[in-house]
Motif scaffolding. Structure first.
Motif, PDB file in Angstrom:
ATOM      1  N   ASN A 293       0.824  -1.212   0.000  1.00  0.00           N
ATOM      2  CA  ASN A 293       0.000   0.000   0.000  1.00  0.00           C
ATOM      3  C   ASN A 293       0.855   1.259   0.000  1.00  0.00           C
ATOM      4  O   ASN A 293       0.549   2.222  -0.709  1.00  0.00           O
ATOM      5  CB  ASN A 293      -0.935   0.014   1.215  1.00  0.00           C
ATOM      6  CG  ASN A 293      -2.092  -0.943   1.075  1.00  0.00           C
ATOM      7  OD1 ASN A 293      -2.492  -1.298  -0.027  1.00  0.00           O
ATOM      8  ND2 ASN A 293      -2.622  -1.386   2.194  1.00  0.00           N
ATOM      9  N   ILE A 294       1.929   1.271   0.775  1.00  0.00           N
ATOM     10  CA  ILE A 294       2.814   2.433   0.816  1.00  0.00           C
ATOM     11  C   ILE A 294       3.438   2.675  -0.558  1.00  0.00           C
ATOM     12  O   ILE A 294       3.540   3.810  -1.018  1.00  0.00           O
ATOM     13  CB  ILE A 294       3.911   2.249   1.889  1.00  0.00           C
ATOM     14  CG1 ILE A 294       3.289   2.288   3.289  1.00  0.00           C
ATOM     15  CG2 ILE A 294       5.007   3.305   1.747  1.00  0.00           C
ATOM     16  CD1 ILE A 294       4.217   1.823   4.393  1.00  0.00           C
ATOM     17  N   LEU A 295       3.843   1.593  -1.231  1.00  0.00           N
ATOM     18  CA  LEU A 295       4.491   1.705  -2.545  1.00  0.00           C
ATOM     19  C   LEU A 295       3.492   1.778  -3.694  1.00  0.00           C
ATOM     20  O   LEU A 295       3.888   1.942  -4.847  1.00  0.00           O
ATOM     21  CB  LEU A 295       5.439   0.523  -2.757  1.00  0.00           C
ATOM     22  CG  LEU A 295       6.602   0.420  -1.767  1.00  0.00           C
ATOM     23  CD1 LEU A 295       7.403  -0.849  -2.034  1.00  0.00           C
ATOM     24  CD2 LEU A 295       7.486   1.650  -1.853  1.00  0.00           C
ATOM     25  N   ASN A 296       2.198   1.638  -3.371  1.00  0.00           N
ATOM     26  CA  ASN A 296       1.135   1.682  -4.375  1.00  0.00           C
ATOM     27  C   ASN A 296       1.310   0.595  -5.445  1.00  0.00           C
ATOM     28  O   ASN A 296       1.218   0.859  -6.646  1.00  0.00           O
ATOM     29  CB  ASN A 296       1.041   3.074  -5.010  1.00  0.00           C
ATOM     30  CG  ASN A 296      -0.281   3.296  -5.703  1.00  0.00           C
ATOM     31  OD1 ASN A 296      -1.294   2.732  -5.318  1.00  0.00           O
ATOM     32  ND2 ASN A 296      -0.272   4.120  -6.731  1.00  0.00           N
ATOM     33  N   VAL A 297       1.603  -0.615  -4.985  1.00  0.00           N
ATOM     34  CA  VAL A 297       1.717  -1.775  -5.870  1.00  0.00           C
ATOM     35  C   VAL A 297       0.910  -2.922  -5.254  1.00  0.00           C
ATOM     36  O   VAL A 297       0.504  -2.859  -4.102  1.00  0.00           O
ATOM     37  CB  VAL A 297       3.185  -2.221  -6.073  1.00  0.00           C
ATOM     38  CG1 VAL A 297       4.008  -1.128  -6.737  1.00  0.00           C
ATOM     39  CG2 VAL A 297       3.827  -2.658  -4.767  1.00  0.00           C
ATOM     40  N   LYS A 298       0.706  -3.974  -6.024  1.00  0.00           N
ATOM     41  CA  LYS A 298       0.027  -5.163  -5.521  1.00  0.00           C
ATOM     42  C   LYS A 298       1.020  -6.000  -4.715  1.00  0.00           C
ATOM     43  O   LYS A 298       2.235  -5.946  -4.942  1.00  0.00           O
ATOM     44  CB  LYS A 298      -0.506  -6.002  -6.673  1.00  0.00           C
ATOM     45  CG  LYS A 298      -1.604  -5.318  -7.451  1.00  0.00           C
ATOM     46  CD  LYS A 298      -2.087  -6.217  -8.565  1.00  0.00           C
ATOM     47  CE  LYS A 298      -3.188  -5.524  -9.343  1.00  0.00           C
ATOM     48  NZ  LYS A 298      -3.687  -6.366 -10.436  1.00  0.00           N
ATOM     49  N   VAL A 299       0.503  -6.799  -3.798  1.00  0.00           N
ATOM     50  CA  VAL A 299       1.348  -7.701  -3.012  1.00  0.00           C
ATOM     51  C   VAL A 299       2.091  -8.652  -3.950  1.00  0.00           C
ATOM     52  O   VAL A 299       3.263  -8.964  -3.739  1.00  0.00           O
ATOM     53  CB  VAL A 299       0.515  -8.474  -1.960  1.00  0.00           C
ATOM     54  CG1 VAL A 299       1.341  -9.565  -1.313  1.00  0.00           C
ATOM     55  CG2 VAL A 299      -0.018  -7.514  -0.906  1.00  0.00           C
ATOM     56  N   SER A 300       1.433  -9.086  -5.020  1.00  0.00           N
ATOM     57  CA  SER A 300       2.086  -9.996  -5.981  1.00  0.00           C
ATOM     58  C   SER A 300       3.288  -9.322  -6.643  1.00  0.00           C
ATOM     59  O   SER A 300       4.303  -9.980  -6.909  1.00  0.00           O
ATOM     60  CB  SER A 300       1.090 -10.488  -7.030  1.00  0.00           C
ATOM     61  OG  SER A 300       0.556  -9.405  -7.763  1.00  0.00           O
ATOM     62  N   THR A 301       3.203  -8.021  -6.906  1.00  0.00           N
ATOM     63  CA  THR A 301       4.333  -7.285  -7.466  1.00  0.00           C
ATOM     64  C   THR A 301       5.480  -7.239  -6.463  1.00  0.00           C
ATOM     65  O   THR A 301       6.643  -7.462  -6.810  1.00  0.00           O
ATOM     66  CB  THR A 301       3.910  -5.856  -7.857  1.00  0.00           C
ATOM     67  OG1 THR A 301       2.869  -5.939  -8.829  1.00  0.00           O
ATOM     68  CG2 THR A 301       5.081  -5.057  -8.396  1.00  0.00           C
TER      69      THR A 301
END
Length: 69
Positions: A18-26
């Protein structure tokens, strides 16, 4: 004697994603292929990110807005 770390000293994968604005899979892919050297601890199947180390790592990627690099 060294101070014991507490549960709230760590971020989980969802928090970091969430902090990096990416999906957990990424985030999982980046860790697997070593794209970014994000500090983490693996305990069995659990991945935790030491909050202070993560913030220090993230600050290393922060650029001055006045600098056009």
């Amino acid at each position: 004697m060294s101070e014991l770390l507490q549960k709230n000293d760590f971020l989980n994968q969802k928090d970091v994603a969430n902090i990096l604005n990416v999906k957990v899979s990424t985030l999982n892919h980046w860790r697997c292929v070593k794209r970014y050297d994000i500090p983490h601890v693996k305990l069995g199947r659990v991945i935790l990110y030491p909050e202070k180390a993560f913030k220090d790592w993230l600050n290393g990627y922060t650029h001055n807005l006045n600098n056009c690099d």
